[in-house]
Scaffold this active site. Structure first.
Site, PDB file in Angstrom:
ATOM      1  N   GLU A 186       0.826  -1.200   0.000  1.00 49.92           N
ATOM      2  CA  GLU A 186       0.000   0.000   0.000  1.00 49.92           C
ATOM      3  C   GLU A 186       0.861   1.251   0.000  1.00 49.92           C
ATOM      4  OE1 GLU A 186       0.694   1.617   2.922  1.00 49.92           O
ATOM      5  OE2 GLU A 186       1.720  -0.177   3.636  1.00 49.92           O
ATOM      6  N   GLU A 233       4.476  -0.342   1.467  1.00 48.76           N
ATOM      7  CA  GLU A 233       4.714  -0.566   0.037  1.00 48.76           C
ATOM      8  C   GLU A 233       4.736  -2.043  -0.326  1.00 48.76           C
ATOM      9  OE1 GLU A 233       8.201   1.361  -1.500  1.00 48.76           O
ATOM     10  OE2 GLU A 233       7.776   3.258  -0.482  1.00 48.76           O
TER      11      GLU A 233
END
Length: 344
Positions: free
Chosen positions: A171, A312
């Site tokens: 994310e 991430e």
């Protein structure tokens, strides 16, 4: 929506055959510890004696949060756009780790607060340009929450249709550790103070402000039912990660969950469809406050402990080689009987 929540249970009929296969390899039974447990889980998920992780795909969902307007984050929402562009350019930490581990990266606009329609290589799935400020009003409508879950499932299904046999979740979204803390507070459940951490970094003053804003948000609604909790407090990228997990589980594909925010998405998915828990692999123990309690709520033991808290999908990427090693154990290691026969 009902179909999305119908996740098949694992077929326990494979348990005995997989255990026999592992114990029959050229090693003492159980000598490879949790790698053997991982191999067993992968075989159960995929329903085969030789599970595969030949084509892992990292799905990075990006979205912005109205909570940032109340000061829960150390950086402005504009950083989300900049980091999405960095990911698309192949220059983020996740890209570097993905190249090392041989993982494809797909970046999805779940709800970035900017027009990104001109970005090539971006999966365009925007529900809205960021959520509302959850300290003042619901973060999203129930229709948006369901749309985000369904969109995440479609993204995962598309990756699986292209050959993905392992889905990793990542994310990008300024303010998303605040939304994840609220989800954890209600879905674990756990005291709010135990759920709130530094996110991307905060001074003591910033942490005090973040705690006050989240306390105001929590006091605004007593939601406890998973979909309502998502509607009141969640983020579009978190909702899409949960949907992707559910979609992958429906396709009998294992899901590598990243850190604190990814685990919040997993917690949401599991509360919506309990069978989804069996398809989750937990990559690492994040240094973000609250992650240990989140993992306990999920009855999860992470594969790695590296004091990371970037997001991430970086932790998920670093755990992919362990999945491949577990698959190789079943597919490539000699049988103990053959070794003993050769030894005379």
């Amino acid at each position: 929506m009902t179909d999305l929540l119908t996740v098949p249970a694992l077929d326990g009929a494979w348990q005995g055959a997989l255990k026999q296969a592992l114990d029959g390899k050229a090693k003492p039974p159980g000598a490879l510890g949790r790698v053997e447990e991982l191999a067993l889980r992968l075989g159960l998920i995929q329903g085969q004696l030789r599970p595969s992780a030949a084509r892992p795909v990292l799905l990075v969902f990006a979205g912005d949060h109205g909570l940032t307007r109340s000061g829960v984050a150390a950086f402005p929402s504009g950083v989300t756009v900049a980091m999405v562009d960095t990911l698309l350019a192949g220059k983020a930490s996740a890209n570097a780790f993905a190249r090392v581990t041989g993982v494809e990266v797909r970046v999805i606009d779940a709800g970035v607060a900017a027009d990104m329609s001109d970005r090539t290589g971006l999966v365009h799935a925007k529900i809205a340009p960021g959520t509302k400020d959850a300290s003042l009003e619901p973060a999203m409508t129930s229709a948006q929450a369901e749309a985000a879950l369904s969109a995440g499932a479609r993204v995962a299904a598309d990756a699986i249709a292209d050959g993905a046999d392992l889905i990793a979740l990542g994310e990008m979204g300024i303010g998303n550790s605040a939304a994840a803390a609220l989800l954890m507070h209600r879905l674990a459940p756990a005291p709010l103070d135990d759920c709130v951490g530094q996110g991307a970094g905060h001074s003591l003053e910033g942490m005090a402000r973040k705690r006050a804003v989240l306390a105001r948000a929590a006091a605004r609604s007593d939601a406890k039912e998973p979909l309502e909790v998502l509607t009141q407090f969640g983020g579009f990228e978190i909702a899409m990660m949960a949907g992707a997990l559910l979609g992958a589980a429906r396709g009998r594909v294992p899901v590598m969950v990243d850190g604190f925010i990814g685990s919040a998405a997993a917690l949401l998915a599991v509360r919506l469809a309990p069978n989804a828990r069996d398809y989750c692999l937990f990559a690492h123990a994040s240094a973000e406050a609250g992650h240990r309690l989140m993992l306990e709520a999920l009855d999860a033991q992470p594969l790695l402990h590296l004091d990371m808290r970037l997001g991430e999908g970086t932790g998920a990427l670093l755990a992919v080689p362990l999945v491949r090693a577990a698959c190789a154990l079943l597919a490539e290691v000699a049988e103990l009987a053959d070794v003993l026969e050769a030894a005379g």
